[in-house]
Motif scaffolding. Structure first.
Motif: not given
Length: 710
Positions: A151, A153-155, A164, A166
């Motif tokens: 995603d 948010k680099k998840r 949540n 990384k």
């Protein structure tokens, strides 16, 4: 018979110690500890054997609730097995079987489950697991679905634990052999603009499995460009585990084709692979667009190379192929230091066609090859244009860094003989340098350092181009200059700075200096007197067939001061044994117009000298020479009138040159100095080369250096 009497029996002494009993022993502590140890080990082994027996007999089915609970707690996901579950040790290695297994996704993902499988079975190497290595001897997977997503948010969906945190890069478990059917994999990476949907296994055959072969097909988009692919893993049909696995893949995106085949260390292991790559298409730029890397346009190309992955690097070695009429060989490495793409390459070519270089600076390759430079650029403003106007692809340039070395042995060019091209290209966070960019040209050497700073909103380009002394006989042979009789040389330097993201805009806003210097030497051409613009002498010698003596050049300078894209003569001064040639005017990078007037003043008496400016007009794309200038026509009219009124002898008086031109002091000329520094041979300031102030009035008022080093 005599019987001896028995000796008397004495009563035991009450104080004497009793004798040691034969059935009683003293205990050794060491022996006692060892015995306990053996008992414990035997008990543990017994329990292990018992547990192993229970697991083997029951196949560990009773562990399903425990497995679901522990797996869910460790992954912080919901792990369920709807059907049969088995977990037991087959001698040493563990066997795992699950039907209807699901692993949920984090809440931010677009699908509810990260993994689903109708049936999964694997033989897991137990000892490597103890050392943290995920390794399976074989894997059977049917009806699987994998949702691998990143995603913004680099998840990602495969990093378990805190949803949540990384995301970490995916690491395939090492699998020796695989039998996969009816399985789908979806991969989404918004940062790479990549989305793929892949079907793995023998989809058409249903439950019928193909031993040792895992085919796949897929579709997707990369940076909004659709592609299709198909291929297979061809595992060895042998009992030797972890043997090298054959792999093949074919992909297509529009007119771009890619074929990949070779061997993998294991079915899911890319590291240490030995692959063969082949790509072909109409334009290399389309291929590098998939990486988000800015590459120049080219004509049709094909390349082959070896490919492997080592230490996080994709290594392309033994590159061999062609683009247009040019060959290319070398190696290239793509890596991602600090999550930023870095391209490190070393290329060389035996022969490069000039047509294939044009796109590097913005010409459309097909139009350039078919119709020339004017057809290869956009025509604007109602005047013919040849300077390329293709903009820098800023969105791609910002995405990567690079270090590229490129050498060319020979350069096919109909006008100038060029060889031994040596280019170093560096890109560091939108700062591009071509330094050095050098090549041999006609017996001389051109060296340049060019910097393009795209870190600022308005791209700034610095040009520093230097030509070492080069024989004019070779350099200008394609323009009618004869090598026999021409001993003169030419050297030059261009030092400018411009703003704009195209070559046309950069030059149109440039400021700096251009200096072309002619040291002492001879110059010969069939049109020798045209070179000195002595029209009368040219006609006279043409009639007498005496065009055999070369021009004796003492020194010469074609100097231009460039301000805001307009180059003004500053000065143009050529001193020969007979004439002193000067020029006024200049040219403009803004509209590519030419407007210069040359004239030659004789040092000696000449009967048929035009004594009038000769104009070079028009545009870069369509230059023109105006030899019959209005002044010359006027003098011709005067001569005709005198001939009618007086006599034919008087008619030639209008073309007489009295020969009063002052020879030039060659020091300032050879230093590339501006007009204000020019002197006659006697040391007096020259009055026939224009004034720097006049040039500033034409093209701005910024101060420029008096000279640049040549």
């Amino acid at each position: 018979m005599v019987v001896e009497p028995h000796p008397p029996i004495e009563a035991p002494d009450a104080d004497a110690a009793p004798p040691a009993s034969a059935g009683r022993h003293r205990h050794d502590p060491a022996n006692w500890t060892l015995a306990i140890g053996f008992a414990v080990v035997a008990t543990i082994i017994g329990l292990i054997v018992l547990a192993w027996t229970i697991l083997f007999v029951t196949k560990g089915r009773f562990l399903k609730p425990t497995f679901e609970s522990i797996a869910s707690r460790m992954t912080e996901r919901q792990v369920k097995v709807a059907g049969d579950f088995q977990f037991y040790f087959d001698i040493i290695d563990a066997r795992f079987v699950a039907d209807g297994m699901t692993i949920s996704n984090p809440t931010w993902a677009s699908k509810p489950n990260f993994f689903e499988a109708k049936h999964i079975a694997a033989r897991i190497k137990t000892i490597p697991v103890l050392f943290g290595e995920r390794r399976a001897e074989w894997l059977v997977l049917d009806g699987g679905k994998v949702d691998a997503e990143w995603d913004a948010k680099k998840r990602n969906t495969w990093t378990f634990g805190d949803p949540n945190q990384k995301g970490e890069p995916f690491q395939w478990p090492t699998i020796g052999r695989a039998d996969v059917t009816n399985t789908e994999v979806r991969y989404i990476d918004p940062q790479l603009f990549l989305r793929t949907d892949i079907k793995v296994g023998d989809i058409a055959a249903g439950d019928t499995r193909i031993d040792g072969k895992v085919p796949f097909t897929g579709t997707g988009t990369l940076r909004s460009k659709p592609f299709t692919m198909y291929g297979a893993l061809l595992s060895p049909n042998s009992t030797v585990t972890f043997g090298r696995t054959r792999f093949e893949m074919h992909a297509r995106s529009g007119p771009t084709y890619l074929d990949l085949n070779g061997t993998l260390p294991a079915a899911t292991q890319i590291e240490g692979s030995d692959l063969n790559l082949k790509v072909h298409g109409p334009n290399v730029r389309l291929l590098f667009d998939f990486l988000g890397v800015a590459a120049p346009d080219t004509r049709n190309y094909w390349f082959t190379s070896k490919l492997t992955k080592a230490g996080g690097e994709w290594r392309f070695t033994r590159i061999n192929g062609r683009y247009g009429a040019s060959d290319l060989h070398g190696k290239m490495t793509i890596s991602f230091p600090k999550d930023r793409l870095f391209l490190d390459a070393m290329f060389d070519s035996n022969l490069v066609d000039i047509i294939d270089v044009g796109p590097f600076i913005g010409y459309a390759p097909q139009a350039l090859a078919a119709q020339g430079p004017q057809a290869a650029v956009a025509q604007t403003g109602g005047t013919p244009r040849i300077l390329p106007d293709a903009p820098l692809r800023m969105e791609s340039i910002r995405n990567f860094d690079a270090h590229i070395l490129y050498k060319v042995k020979d350069f096919r060019n109909p006008k100038f003989p060029i060889s031994n091209v040596d280019l170093t290209f560096d890109l560091d966070k939108s700062l591009m340098t071509l330094s050095p960019l050098s090549f041999d040209i006609a017996g001389g050497k051109l060296a340049s350092d060019i910097t393009i700073n795209a870190r600022v909103p308005a791209v700034i380009t610095d040009y520093d181009i230097r030509l070492s002394p080069t024989p004019m006989s070779k350099l200008l042979a394609g323009f009618g200059v004869a090598q026999a009789g021409t001993t003169g040389t030419i050297k030059a330097r261009i030092k400018m700075q411009g703003t704009g993201d195209t070559l046309r805009d950069s030059l149109a806003t440039s400021n700096g200096r251009i200096a072309i210097i002619l040291p002492k030497g001879t110059f010969w051409t069939q049109y020798v007197q045209l070179a000195e613009f002595d029209i009368g002498l040219f006609v006279q010698k043409l009639i007498q067939d005496k065009l055999k003596k070369p021009i004796e050049i003492n020194c010469g300078l074609l100097g231009f001061t460039v301000r805001d894209g307009v180059a003004a003569a500053d000065p143009i001064l050529i001193d020969t044994d007979k004439n002193v040639m000067t020029a006024t005017g200049g040219f403009s990078f803004k509209d590519e117009s030419l407007d210069m007037n040359f004239r030659a003043d004789g040092k000696k008496f000449s009967l048929f000298s035009g004594q009038s400016p000769v104009g070079i007009k028009g545009y870069f794309a369509q230059p023109g020479i105006n030899i019959i200038s209005p002044q010359l026509l006027t003098r011709g009219g005067v001569g005709l009138g005198l001939g009618l009124v007086a006599s034919p002898l008087a008619a030639v008086l209008a073309f007489v040159d009295v020969g009063d031109a002052k020879a030039a002091a060659c020091g300032p000329v050879l230093a590339g100095a501006q007009a204000s520094a020019m002197r006659t041979k006697s040391g007096k300031p020259r009055k026939d080369v224009g004034k720097v102030g006049d040039n500033r009035q034409q093209a701005g008022d910024r101060k420029q250096p008096d000279k640049i080093g040549i």
